[in-house]
Write a protein that holds these residues in place. Sequence first.
Motif, PDB file in Angstrom:
ATOM      1  N   MET A   1      29.582  96.062  72.837  1.00  0.00           N
ATOM      2  CA  MET A   1      30.141  96.985  71.852  1.00  0.00           C
ATOM      3  C   MET A   1      29.351  96.958  70.547  1.00  0.00           C
ATOM      4  O   MET A   1      29.147  97.999  69.915  1.00  0.00           O
ATOM      5  CB  MET A   1      31.610  96.657  71.594  1.00  0.00           C
ATOM      6  CG  MET A   1      32.520  96.942  72.770  1.00  0.00           C
ATOM      7  SD  MET A   1      34.243  96.498  72.463  1.00  0.00           S
ATOM      8  CE  MET A   1      34.717  97.787  71.305  1.00  0.00           C
ATOM      9  N   ASN A   2      28.901  95.773  70.159  1.00  0.00           N
ATOM     10  CA  ASN A   2      28.153  95.655  68.909  1.00  0.00           C
ATOM     11  C   ASN A   2      26.860  96.462  68.955  1.00  0.00           C
ATOM     12  O   ASN A   2      26.458  97.061  67.944  1.00  0.00           O
ATOM     13  CB  ASN A   2      27.843  94.184  68.625  1.00  0.00           C
ATOM     14  CG  ASN A   2      27.156  93.999  67.288  1.00  0.00           C
ATOM     15  OD1 ASN A   2      27.666  94.360  66.243  1.00  0.00           O
ATOM     16  ND2 ASN A   2      25.951  93.429  67.332  1.00  0.00           N
TER      17      ASN A   2
ATOM     18  N   ASN B   1      28.015 100.040  68.464  1.00  0.00           N
ATOM     19  CA  ASN B   1      28.649 100.229  67.160  1.00  0.00           C
ATOM     20  C   ASN B   1      27.624 100.236  66.027  1.00  0.00           C
ATOM     21  O   ASN B   1      27.782 100.949  65.032  1.00  0.00           O
ATOM     22  CB  ASN B   1      29.681  99.130  66.919  1.00  0.00           C
ATOM     23  CG  ASN B   1      30.566  99.410  65.725  1.00  0.00           C
ATOM     24  OD1 ASN B   1      31.445 100.261  65.782  1.00  0.00           O
ATOM     25  ND2 ASN B   1      30.337  98.704  64.627  1.00  0.00           N
ATOM     26  N   SER B   2      26.564  99.458  66.174  1.00  0.00           N
ATOM     27  CA  SER B   2      25.562  99.355  65.113  1.00  0.00           C
ATOM     28  C   SER B   2      24.466 100.408  65.205  1.00  0.00           C
ATOM     29  O   SER B   2      23.619 100.493  64.322  1.00  0.00           O
ATOM     30  CB  SER B   2      24.926  97.956  65.133  1.00  0.00           C
ATOM     31  OG  SER B   2      24.269  97.709  66.362  1.00  0.00           O
TER      32      SER B   2
ATOM     33  N   ILE C   1      33.165 105.011  70.452  1.00  0.00           N
ATOM     34  CA  ILE C   1      33.183 104.081  71.581  1.00  0.00           C
ATOM     35  C   ILE C   1      34.557 104.135  72.233  1.00  0.00           C
ATOM     36  O   ILE C   1      35.584 103.955  71.558  1.00  0.00           O
ATOM     37  CB  ILE C   1      32.884 102.634  71.145  1.00  0.00           C
ATOM     38  CG1 ILE C   1      31.498 102.533  70.506  1.00  0.00           C
ATOM     39  CG2 ILE C   1      33.002 101.677  72.330  1.00  0.00           C
ATOM     40  CD1 ILE C   1      31.215 101.181  69.873  1.00  0.00           C
TER      41      ILE C   1
ATOM     42  N   ALA D   1      38.414  94.696  68.795  1.00  0.00           N
ATOM     43  CA  ALA D   1      37.697  95.716  68.029  1.00  0.00           C
ATOM     44  C   ALA D   1      38.035  95.626  66.544  1.00  0.00           C
ATOM     45  O   ALA D   1      37.160  95.772  65.685  1.00  0.00           O
ATOM     46  CB  ALA D   1      38.027  97.107  68.566  1.00  0.00           C
TER      47      ALA D   1
ATOM     48  N   PHE E   1      34.592  96.815  64.681  1.00  0.00           N
ATOM     49  CA  PHE E   1      33.936  97.897  65.426  1.00  0.00           C
ATOM     50  C   PHE E   1      34.613  99.214  65.052  1.00  0.00           C
ATOM     51  O   PHE E   1      35.511  99.702  65.734  1.00  0.00           O
ATOM     52  CB  PHE E   1      34.028  97.649  66.924  1.00  0.00           C
ATOM     53  CG  PHE E   1      33.293  96.418  67.390  1.00  0.00           C
ATOM     54  CD1 PHE E   1      32.125  96.005  66.764  1.00  0.00           C
ATOM     55  CD2 PHE E   1      33.761  95.670  68.465  1.00  0.00           C
ATOM     56  CE1 PHE E   1      31.437  94.874  67.194  1.00  0.00           C
ATOM     57  CE2 PHE E   1      33.087  94.551  68.905  1.00  0.00           C
ATOM     58  CZ  PHE E   1      31.929  94.145  68.266  1.00  0.00           C
ATOM     59  N   GLU E   2      34.181  99.810  63.961  1.00  0.00           N
ATOM     60  CA  GLU E   2      34.864 100.981  63.426  1.00  0.00           C
ATOM     61  C   GLU E   2      34.682 102.227  64.286  1.00  0.00           C
ATOM     62  O   GLU E   2      35.425 103.200  64.145  1.00  0.00           O
ATOM     63  CB  GLU E   2      34.389 101.272  61.993  1.00  0.00           C
ATOM     64  CG  GLU E   2      32.998 101.859  61.875  1.00  0.00           C
ATOM     65  CD  GLU E   2      31.880 100.838  61.932  1.00  0.00           C
ATOM     66  OE1 GLU E   2      30.707 101.240  61.814  1.00  0.00           O
ATOM     67  OE2 GLU E   2      32.182  99.631  62.082  1.00  0.00           O
ATOM     68  N   LYS E   3      33.712 102.199  65.213  1.00  0.00           N
ATOM     69  CA  LYS E   3      33.501 103.360  66.086  1.00  0.00           C
ATOM     70  C   LYS E   3      34.377 103.316  67.339  1.00  0.00           C
ATOM     71  O   LYS E   3      34.411 104.280  68.106  1.00  0.00           O
ATOM     72  CB  LYS E   3      32.024 103.473  66.462  1.00  0.00           C
ATOM     73  CG  LYS E   3      31.122 103.754  65.263  1.00  0.00           C
ATOM     74  CD  LYS E   3      29.666 103.827  65.656  1.00  0.00           C
ATOM     75  CE  LYS E   3      28.795 104.034  64.419  1.00  0.00           C
ATOM     76  NZ  LYS E   3      27.340 104.072  64.763  1.00  0.00           N
ATOM     77  N   PHE E   4      35.068 102.204  67.543  1.00  0.00           N
ATOM     78  CA  PHE E   4      35.996 102.102  68.668  1.00  0.00           C
ATOM     79  C   PHE E   4      37.164 103.057  68.443  1.00  0.00           C
ATOM     80  O   PHE E   4      37.760 103.078  67.363  1.00  0.00           O
ATOM     81  CB  PHE E   4      36.511 100.672  68.821  1.00  0.00           C
ATOM     82  CG  PHE E   4      37.638 100.532  69.807  1.00  0.00           C
ATOM     83  CD1 PHE E   4      37.393 100.549  71.169  1.00  0.00           C
ATOM     84  CD2 PHE E   4      38.955 100.407  69.371  1.00  0.00           C
ATOM     85  CE1 PHE E   4      38.437 100.435  72.081  1.00  0.00           C
ATOM     86  CE2 PHE E   4      39.996 100.280  70.270  1.00  0.00           C
ATOM     87  CZ  PHE E   4      39.733 100.291  71.629  1.00  0.00           C
TER      88      PHE E   4
END
Length: 233
Positions: free
Chosen positions: A38-39, A42-43, A50, A66, A71-74
């Motif tokens: 995820m990282n 996300n980055s 995500i 998250a 993970f702000e895009k989750f």
Amino acid sequence: MTRNIALLLAGGRGTRFSSMRPKQYIEVDGQPVIAYTMNRFNSHPMVTDIYVVCSPEWREYMEILAKEKGFEKFRKCIPSGETSFLSVRSGIEGLLAEGIDERAMVMVHDAVRPLVSHDIITNNILTCSEHGNAITVVYSNESYMRVSGGNSATGYAMREEYMRAQTPHTFKLSVLRDLMAETDRCGVTYSQSLFTLVCELNYCPLYIAQGDIINFKITQPQDLKYFRALKDV
């Protein structure tokens, strides 16, 4: 801006591992394998969202993870199916149910490929943007044997004619919607991966996004050893 969505497949049960946890949730240096995956997405500056396809019993765990990792895009979890094929289908249906613009590009990726690089993600987005799809591949530096019965060789195949498919597999959401409709018309109920499915449905041409040998799938217990050695690469 076109949405570039990572759809992470995390519904596997990890039956090859002598662990109570599926392999995507096994911790390495204090965090689960899926957090590393995820990282990476996300980055990446071009990734906008995500979504995680996982078993319902892991939904709360993923939501907490998250939040803790920032993970702000989750966005959310989508329930997985009994097989990889059904999980892919559920993920696509989940995105459509969200009302996402069907021009969005969707990168379908194995959660247990935590070493996916920024270059691989970029290659997928740019290739799909230009050609309509992208399949991550690597050329083999090994020779291939044809085998009979699994214990004897019957010949060889030219390695220059073959490439190894990895993930992500990237398509526009509208294409994925149509592919799922085609599986219904053809009565397809199983396929090893999204890549093999589109081949079975004669969807072509498929365009190459350059992968990397370290973008391997954690399948066997020894793969975790390789990941531990390479995770900071």
